[in-house]
Design a protein around this motif. Structure first.
Motif, short mmCIF file in Angstrom:
data_model
loop_
_atom_site.label_atom_id
_atom_site.label_comp_id
_atom_site.label_asym_id
_atom_site.label_seq_id
_atom_site.Cartn_x
_atom_site.Cartn_y
_atom_site.Cartn_z
N ASP A 15 0.86 -1.18 0.00
CA ASP A 15 0.00 0.00 0.00
C ASP A 15 0.90 1.23 0.00
O ASP A 15 2.13 1.12 -0.05
N ARG A 16 0.28 2.40 0.09
CA ARG A 16 1.07 3.63 0.06
C ARG A 16 1.71 3.96 1.40
O ARG A 16 2.45 4.92 1.52
N SER A 17 1.39 3.16 2.42
CA SER A 17 2.07 3.23 3.70
C SER A 17 1.88 1.91 4.41
O SER A 17 0.89 1.19 4.17
N VAL A 18 2.79 1.60 5.29
CA VAL A 18 2.68 0.37 6.08
C VAL A 18 1.45 0.44 6.99
O VAL A 18 0.74 -0.55 7.19
N ALA A 19 1.16 1.63 7.51
CA ALA A 19 0.01 1.79 8.40
C ALA A 19 -1.30 1.49 7.69
O ALA A 19 -2.19 0.83 8.25
N ARG A 20 -1.46 1.97 6.45
CA ARG A 20 -2.69 1.69 5.69
C ARG A 20 -2.81 0.19 5.42
O ARG A 20 -3.90 -0.39 5.52
N HIS A 21 -1.73 -0.43 5.05
CA HIS A 21 -1.73 -1.87 4.79
C HIS A 21 -2.13 -2.64 6.05
O HIS A 21 -3.02 -3.51 6.01
N GLN A 22 -1.49 -2.32 7.16
CA GLN A 22 -1.76 -3.05 8.40
C GLN A 22 -3.20 -2.83 8.89
O GLN A 22 -3.83 -3.75 9.40
N ALA A 23 -3.71 -1.61 8.72
CA ALA A 23 -5.08 -1.33 9.16
C ALA A 23 -6.08 -2.12 8.34
O ALA A 23 -7.06 -2.65 8.87
N THR A 24 -5.86 -2.22 7.03
CA THR A 24 -6.76 -2.98 6.17
C THR A 24 -6.77 -4.45 6.56
O THR A 24 -7.84 -5.07 6.68
N VAL A 25 -5.59 -5.01 6.75
CA VAL A 25 -5.49 -6.42 7.13
C VAL A 25 -6.14 -6.64 8.49
O VAL A 25 -6.88 -7.62 8.70
N ALA A 26 -5.91 -5.73 9.43
CA ALA A 26 -6.47 -5.89 10.78
C ALA A 26 -8.00 -5.89 10.76
O ALA A 26 -8.63 -6.63 11.52
N MET A 27 -8.59 -5.08 9.88
CA MET A 27 -10.05 -4.97 9.86
C MET A 27 -10.73 -6.22 9.29
O MET A 27 -11.84 -6.56 9.69
N TYR A 28 -10.06 -6.90 8.36
CA TYR A 28 -10.74 -7.99 7.65
C TYR A 28 -10.16 -9.37 7.88
O TYR A 28 -10.79 -10.37 7.53
N ALA A 29 -8.95 -9.48 8.45
CA ALA A 29 -8.35 -10.79 8.69
C ALA A 29 -9.20 -11.59 9.68
O ALA A 29 -9.64 -11.05 10.71
#
Length: 324
Positions: free
Chosen positions: A170-184
């Motif tokens: 993603d365009r930042s590690v934080a955005r990537h991690q937040a997306t994964v956290a919400m749907y994993a």
């Protein structure tokens, strides 16, 4: 923050080798990576090329089919709004040019999409169903946009979804991690390339080999015309919907002669008889009433939907076969 986004799920389903799998590679294109002016994803995820190339190599060694999904947005209605909202992020043409390290090999299908979701008005579902696939591994760009939308598109269609987390960016590690956290462990499971390397040898091969899809990449005018045509066709189908439309459920083949199907047919027959009676009684003076009754449909019962992934997949395959 990441912990706050995750749902409490103390015992998620274990990762198993059930089902026939395929790997979906989403939007690994020059416009999102090497030619992106801002370079945010490259800076945040410098190891993506090596990891993705390794994942593709593993899939090919173990006979797991790879389907490449590419964005071709020039001409899509949402692009103008996207560029207004994000003028610094979308300054290069959004064309389906693949990065060399994720390019398709001969025989690997390529699906071109016009929205974030790789399943929306594309051949992706039909392609997977023809191979008998029930599980998809998803990787690519960008985690919070097209990767997420395509993963959810697979989830909504009954596929078991495994997000290969370290092969997404993603365009930042934080955005990537937040997306994964919400749907994993909510809509899909996650795994690393190491997890996948241990899983791939145990996965079953698809029932059929992948088939090359017809290459059709519309330009700006062609994409707009195709979109307008699709919208007009959808409106026409809705307007001309048959009175007993619920009887034409694409899962009917999977249900067979189930009680739900019998109920639908009985209800449909009753509705048809009622309509005929109304038409006969009304005569020439009751044409308006007859027309009104002709648009009635029997009530829909939730019990008529498939209740298992197997029946849902069978219905998808039947639908895809008729559509092709």
């Amino acid at each position: 923050m990441e912990a706050a986004l995750r749902l409490p799920n103390p015992s998620p389903a274990p990762l198993t080798a059930d089902g026939r799998a395929a790997l979906i590679v989403v939007d690994v294109q020059t416009c999102w990576w090497s030619l992106s002016p801002c370079g945010l994803a490259r800076a945040a995820f410098p190891n993506l090329p090596q990891r993705t190339a390794a994942l593709l190599a593993m899939a090919r060694v173990h006979g797991v089919p790879i389907v490449h999904v590419r964005a071709n947005y020039e001409g899509s209605p949402h692009v103008a709004t996207m560029r207004r909202l994000n003028p610094s992020l979308n300054t290069v043409p959004i064309l389906p040019d693949s990065e060399a390290w994720a390019r398709e090999r001969p025989g690997e299908p390529v699906v071109f999409k016009s929205t974030f979701d790789g399943f929306f008005r594309t051949e992706l579902e039909a392609c997977l169903c023809r191979m008998g696939v029930t599980r998809v591994l998803v990787c690519g760009l960008v985690t919070s946009a097209c990767v997420l939308s395509t993963a959810l598109g697979a989830f909504h269609r009954g596929f078991d979804v495994l997000l290969v987390e370290d092969c997404c960016a993603d365009r930042s590690v934080a955005r990537h991690q937040a997306t994964v956290a919400m749907y994993a462990d909510y809509c899909f499971r996650t795994a690393s390339t190491q997890d996948v390397s241990e899983l791939l040898p145990r996965l079953r091969a698809p029932s059929r080999a992948p088939q090359a899809l017809p290459v059709h990449i519309p330009g700006r005018a062609g994409a707009v015309a195709a979109g307008e045509k699709a919208a007009a066709e959808a409106a026409a189908e809705e307007a001309e919907e048959a009175p007993l439309a619920c009887e034409v459920d694409w899962c009917s083949a999977a249900r067979g002669a189930s009680p739900g199907a019998e109920s639908t047919r009985s209800t449909a027959a009753a509705a048809s008889s009622s309509h005929e009676a109304v038409s006969s009684a009304a005569g020439s003076g009751g044409a308006a009433a007859s027309s009104q009754h002709s648009r009635r449909t029997p009530s829909w019962s939730g019990q008529q939907r498939p209740t298992s992934p197997a029946s849902a997949h069978a219905g998808r395959a039947t639908h895809a076969a008729h559509a092709l």
